[in-house]
Design a protein around this motif. Structure first.
Motif, PDB file in Angstrom:
ATOM      1  N   ALA A  48      11.183 -11.588  -5.043  1.00 37.91           N
ATOM      2  CA  ALA A  48      11.549 -10.330  -5.903  1.00 37.91           C
ATOM      3  C   ALA A  48      10.809  -9.094  -5.758  1.00 37.91           C
ATOM      4  CB  ALA A  48      11.191 -10.974  -7.492  1.00 37.91           C
ATOM      5  N   ALA A  49      11.432  -8.147  -5.822  1.00 35.55           N
ATOM      6  CA  ALA A  49      10.499  -6.880  -5.628  1.00 35.55           C
ATOM      7  C   ALA A  49      10.851  -6.054  -6.835  1.00 35.55           C
ATOM      8  CB  ALA A  49      11.303  -6.026  -4.436  1.00 35.55           C
ATOM      9  N   THR A  50       9.888  -5.191  -7.404  1.00 36.36           N
ATOM     10  CA  THR A  50       9.851  -4.045  -8.246  1.00 36.36           C
ATOM     11  C   THR A  50       9.170  -3.191  -8.112  1.00 36.36           C
ATOM     12  OG1 THR A  50       9.510  -4.009 -10.691  1.00 36.36           O
ATOM     13  CG2 THR A  50       8.133  -5.503  -9.563  1.00 36.36           C
TER      14      THR A  50
ATOM     15  N   ASN B  78       0.929  -1.322  -0.042  1.00 37.19           N
ATOM     16  CA  ASN B  78      -0.067  -0.154  -0.008  1.00 37.19           C
ATOM     17  C   ASN B  78       1.047   1.442  -0.033  1.00 37.19           C
ATOM     18  OD1 ASN B  78      -1.674   1.959   0.345  1.00 37.19           O
ATOM     19  ND2 ASN B  78      -2.982   1.109   1.972  1.00 37.19           N
ATOM     20  N   ILE B  79       0.920   1.987  -1.173  1.00 40.74           N
ATOM     21  CA  ILE B  79       1.841   2.955  -1.248  1.00 40.74           C
ATOM     22  C   ILE B  79       1.099   4.201  -1.135  1.00 40.74           C
ATOM     23  CG2 ILE B  79       3.913   1.767  -2.382  1.00 40.74           C
ATOM     24  CD1 ILE B  79       2.779   2.748  -5.003  1.00 40.74           C
TER      25      ILE B  79
ATOM     26  N   GLU C 211       9.266   3.637   3.077  1.00 36.83           N
ATOM     27  CA  GLU C 211       9.060   3.086   4.370  1.00 36.83           C
ATOM     28  C   GLU C 211       8.147   2.017   3.954  1.00 36.83           C
ATOM     29  OE1 GLU C 211       7.857   6.308   6.480  1.00 36.83           O
ATOM     30  OE2 GLU C 211       9.854   6.993   6.705  1.00 36.83           O
ATOM     31  N   ARG C 212       7.074   2.245   3.383  1.00 34.43           N
ATOM     32  CA  ARG C 212       5.877   1.314   2.929  1.00 34.43           C
ATOM     33  C   ARG C 212       6.417   0.154   2.202  1.00 34.43           C
ATOM     34  NH1 ARG C 212      -0.067   4.483   2.226  1.00 34.43           N
ATOM     35  NH2 ARG C 212       0.295   5.779   4.255  1.00 34.43           N
ATOM     36  N   ASN C 213       7.171   0.248   1.246  1.00 27.75           N
ATOM     37  CA  ASN C 213       7.718  -0.985   0.585  1.00 27.75           C
ATOM     38  C   ASN C 213       8.728  -1.538   1.417  1.00 27.75           C
ATOM     39  OD1 ASN C 213       6.827  -1.156  -2.238  1.00 27.75           O
ATOM     40  ND2 ASN C 213       7.098   0.786  -2.166  1.00 27.75           N
ATOM     41  N   VAL C 214       9.669  -0.860   2.129  1.00 30.95           N
ATOM     42  CA  VAL C 214      10.452  -1.716   2.976  1.00 30.95           C
ATOM     43  C   VAL C 214       9.830  -2.357   4.220  1.00 30.95           C
ATOM     44  CG1 VAL C 214      12.238  -1.368   4.874  1.00 30.95           C
ATOM     45  CG2 VAL C 214      12.434  -0.007   2.854  1.00 30.95           C
ATOM     46  N   ALA C 215       8.671  -1.891   4.645  1.00 27.95           N
ATOM     47  CA  ALA C 215       7.875  -2.723   5.539  1.00 27.95           C
ATOM     48  C   ALA C 215       7.135  -3.958   4.882  1.00 27.95           C
ATOM     49  CB  ALA C 215       6.633  -1.558   6.124  1.00 27.95           C
ATOM     50  N   ALA C 216       6.687  -3.757   3.747  1.00 30.87           N
ATOM     51  CA  ALA C 216       5.996  -5.005   3.053  1.00 30.87           C
ATOM     52  C   ALA C 216       6.856  -6.050   2.799  1.00 30.87           C
ATOM     53  CB  ALA C 216       5.357  -4.397   1.852  1.00 30.87           C
TER      54      ALA C 216
ATOM     55  N   ILE D 223      15.340  -0.813  -1.081  1.00 24.11           N
ATOM     56  CA  ILE D 223      14.253  -1.481  -0.529  1.00 24.11           C
ATOM     57  C   ILE D 223      14.576  -2.883   0.261  1.00 24.11           C
ATOM     58  CG2 ILE D 223      11.809  -2.518  -0.664  1.00 24.11           C
ATOM     59  CD1 ILE D 223      11.198  -0.081  -2.580  1.00 24.11           C
ATOM     60  N   LEU D 224      15.333  -3.654  -0.702  1.00 25.15           N
ATOM     61  CA  LEU D 224      15.595  -4.979  -0.417  1.00 25.15           C
ATOM     62  C   LEU D 224      16.738  -4.692   0.739  1.00 25.15           C
ATOM     63  CD1 LEU D 224      15.843  -7.379  -3.488  1.00 25.15           C
ATOM     64  CD2 LEU D 224      14.123  -7.023  -1.548  1.00 25.15           C
ATOM     65  N   ALA D 225      17.963  -3.741   0.471  1.00 22.99           N
ATOM     66  CA  ALA D 225      18.990  -3.560   1.412  1.00 22.99           C
ATOM     67  C   ALA D 225      18.342  -3.330   2.781  1.00 22.99           C
ATOM     68  CB  ALA D 225      19.692  -2.591   0.842  1.00 22.99           C
ATOM     69  N   ARG D 226      17.410  -2.432   2.923  1.00 22.20           N
ATOM     70  CA  ARG D 226      16.870  -2.087   4.169  1.00 22.20           C
ATOM     71  C   ARG D 226      16.133  -3.315   4.793  1.00 22.20           C
ATOM     72  NH1 ARG D 226      15.444   4.338   3.287  1.00 22.20           N
ATOM     73  NH2 ARG D 226      17.826   5.164   3.051  1.00 22.20           N
ATOM     74  N   ALA D 227      15.220  -3.838   4.065  1.00 21.43           N
ATOM     75  CA  ALA D 227      14.309  -4.644   4.522  1.00 21.43           C
ATOM     76  C   ALA D 227      15.246  -6.070   4.968  1.00 21.43           C
ATOM     77  CB  ALA D 227      13.231  -4.986   3.408  1.00 21.43           C
TER      78      ALA D 227
END
Length: 213
Positions: A203-205, A44-45, A78-83, A107-111
């Motif tokens: 996978a994230a995009t 949810n962005i 923030e929302r993508n990292v949390a997801a 996003i992957l690095a932080r998550a």
């Protein structure tokens, strides 16, 4: 397989077996068919989709990355990292893959920080040429994203050299691998469900209609 995308209609893809959304604040999973081999998650962005070139997308406001304020960009991250962190904690992936130079790798690095899950990055020309190179504001995000990547995949030598020059990270060239577009059908093929279930990837995009595998 676990994919993160902003596709508004993932159920129309024949390979999608389940859908995950955070519209209520918590992850809500809907199973379309059994067995579930591929789940697509839509973070949810907040209705604002950053893109590399101007375009229109159903059900969201698309705006180029340079047009975003710092607050809007922070909210998106923030929302993508949390997801991603939520999905990774649930499915325990073996590996992860991010598409584009920004913002997927960051996003992957932080998550995934501290999880021990290795990730790779697939570089495409649009984020590199239309966002990072002409807008130095995004260079720190790119550097942070590729710094912890186990491997960096490119489709051509030209893209690799453009990436190295733009990012200027000393170890990046040694971690870059050439993978021209296409599939080696001798190396990749269908597996029986029991064998395929033994390996999960994430996978994230950031793109609305772009799929990673």
């Amino acid at each position: 397989m676990h994919l993160l995308s902003q596709d508004r209609h993932p159920q129309e893809q024949p390979f999608v077996d389940a859908i995950g959304e955070w519209d209520t604040g918590e992850l809500d999973l809907s199973v379309l068919r059994e067995p579930v081999n591929c789940t697509v998650y839509r973070p949810n962005i907040g209705g604002l989709l950053p893109v590399y070139v101007p375009d229109r997308y159903e059900g969201t406001e698309a705006r180029t990355f340079p047009e975003l304020s710092d607050a809007e960009l922070d909210r998106y991250l923030e929302r993508n990292v949390a997801a991603v962190a939520d999905v990774a904690a649930r499915v325990k992936p073996d590996v992860a893959l991010a598409n584009h130079l920004v913002m997927g790798p960051l996003i992957l690095a932080r998550a995934l920080a501290g999880s021990g899950v290795p990730y790779a990055v697939k570089i495409h020309g649009s984020a590199l040429e239309y966002t990072v190179k002409p807008h130095p504001r995004f260079l720190p995000y790119a550097r942070e994203g590729v710094a912890a990547a186990r491997g960096v995949l490119v489709g051509s030598r030209h893209t690799a050299e453009s990436l190295w020059a733009a990012v200027g990270e000393p170890t990046l060239e040694a971690r870059t691998r050439l993978g021209p577009p296409g599939v080696d059908i001798a190396a990749f093929g269908p597996r029986e469900p029991a064998a395929a279930a033994g390996c999960w990837s994430l996978a994230a995009t950031a793109s609305s209609r772009s799929w990673a595998s």
